[in-house]
Design a protein around this motif. Structure first.
Motif, PDB file in Angstrom:
ATOM      1  N   GLU A  63      35.213 -10.740  46.003  1.00  0.00           N
ATOM      2  CA  GLU A  63      35.244  -9.315  46.316  1.00  0.00           C
ATOM      3  C   GLU A  63      33.929  -8.650  45.937  1.00  0.00           C
ATOM      4  N   GLU A  87      31.361  -9.431  48.524  1.00  0.00           N
ATOM      5  CA  GLU A  87      31.648  -8.649  49.736  1.00  0.00           C
ATOM      6  C   GLU A  87      31.116  -7.228  49.586  1.00  0.00           C
ATOM      7  N   ARG A  88      31.286  -6.646  48.415  1.00  0.00           N
ATOM      8  CA  ARG A  88      30.731  -5.310  48.174  1.00  0.00           C
ATOM      9  C   ARG A  88      29.208  -5.339  48.291  1.00  0.00           C
ATOM     10  N   VAL A 127      27.256  -7.405  49.967  1.00  0.00           N
ATOM     11  CA  VAL A 127      26.827  -7.591  51.353  1.00  0.00           C
ATOM     12  C   VAL A 127      26.947  -6.287  52.136  1.00  0.00           C
ATOM     13  N   ASN A 128      27.938  -5.479  51.795  1.00  0.00           N
ATOM     14  CA  ASN A 128      28.158  -4.210  52.498  1.00  0.00           C
ATOM     15  C   ASN A 128      27.485  -3.024  51.817  1.00  0.00           C
ATOM     16  N   ASN A 129      26.579  -3.341  50.875  1.00  0.00           N
ATOM     17  CA  ASN A 129      25.812  -2.310  50.172  1.00  0.00           C
ATOM     18  C   ASN A 129      26.698  -1.305  49.456  1.00  0.00           C
ATOM     19  N   LEU A 130      27.772  -1.819  48.865  1.00  0.00           N
ATOM     20  CA  LEU A 130      28.684  -1.000  48.080  1.00  0.00           C
ATOM     21  C   LEU A 130      28.627  -1.458  46.630  1.00  0.00           C
ATOM     22  N   ASP A 151      28.135  -8.187  42.152  1.00  0.00           N
ATOM     23  CA  ASP A 151      28.458  -6.817  41.740  1.00  0.00           C
ATOM     24  C   ASP A 151      29.291  -6.804  40.461  1.00  0.00           C
ATOM     25  N   THR A 178      21.010 -13.015  54.101  1.00  0.00           N
ATOM     26  CA  THR A 178      22.165 -12.165  54.379  1.00  0.00           C
ATOM     27  C   THR A 178      22.815 -11.594  53.128  1.00  0.00           C
ATOM     28  N   LYS A 220      25.055 -13.239  51.511  1.00  0.00           N
ATOM     29  CA  LYS A 220      26.404 -13.794  51.483  1.00  0.00           C
ATOM     30  C   LYS A 220      26.438 -15.097  50.700  1.00  0.00           C
TER      31      LYS A 220
END
Length: 209
Positions: A23, A26-27, A29-32, A70, A200, A202
């Protein structure tokens, strides 16, 4: 997001620890980012730490485990060395993380475009770097698909050597650390691998070996 306590760490399963990293990546990679107060985490970890994972990764400046997963202060033990190679001091660090400090997960994390892997594929020999890069040779020997241009300029070859290096290191952890091997057999920890893509962000997780 608060730091882990003894109670929260103790309640985790290895599978939950894996999910935390999945998780978190994933954050990333999505710039969160999870909402954290780092100064508060400094205060919360001053008296003790309860990381849920130990991650062996490369010294490459692009592969900070705390960032790509993260995670905050006190969340992971970060072990870094060129080529994410293994030695007895690193094994001891992993054993401390899991057997003494309660971590639930050991991760061997390689990455694409790794200078150490490329150097090993190119047979680079410079001072003490020579001994370090020689530790990658078993992963090179295991890669038999490539018959021509077995050098660092051949990206598919390098990528396969990188993956081999991760899998061989996972196997060595189990073979050379009876403590960690027994903990994994008992379901107390998991030993997994992965490769981080520097293009990427990822992580491709290796959950089975």
């Amino acid at each position: 997001m608060r730091t882990h306590t003894l109670e929260s760490q103790s309640s985790l399963t290895p599978e939950m620890a894996i999910t935390f990293l999945q998780e978190g990546n994933e954050r990333f990679v999505n710039n969160l980012k999870a909402n954290r107060n780092l100064l508060q985490q400094v205060n919360e970890t001053a008296a003790g730490q309860f990381p849920f994972a130990a991650i062996l990764s490369c010294i490459d400046s692009r592969t900070s485990a705390e960032l790509i997963f993260d995670q905050g202060l006190g969340d992971i033990f970060s072990i870094r060395i060129a080529g994410n190679i293994l030695n007895e001091d690193i094994l001891g660090s992993m054993e401390y993380a899991c057997k003494v400090a309660g971590s639930k997960l050991v991760v061997v994390l390689g990455h694409t475009n790794c200078g150490a892997i490329i150097g090993a594929c190119n047979n680079v020999e410079i001072g003490n770097i020579t001994t370090l890069l020689h530790k990658v040779n078993p992963a090179i020997a295991l890669e038999t698909q490539t018959t021509e241009n077995r050098t660092g300029s051949n990206t598919p070859f390098v990528n396969r050597v990188t993956a081999n290096n991760v899998h061989l290191t996972m196997a060595r952890v189990r073979k050379e650390s009876p403590i960690l091997a027994e903990m994994e057999r008992n379901g107390e920890i998991r030993i997994i691998g992965g490769v981080y893509d520097v293009e990427t962000g990822k992580v491709d997780f290796y959950l089975q070996d």
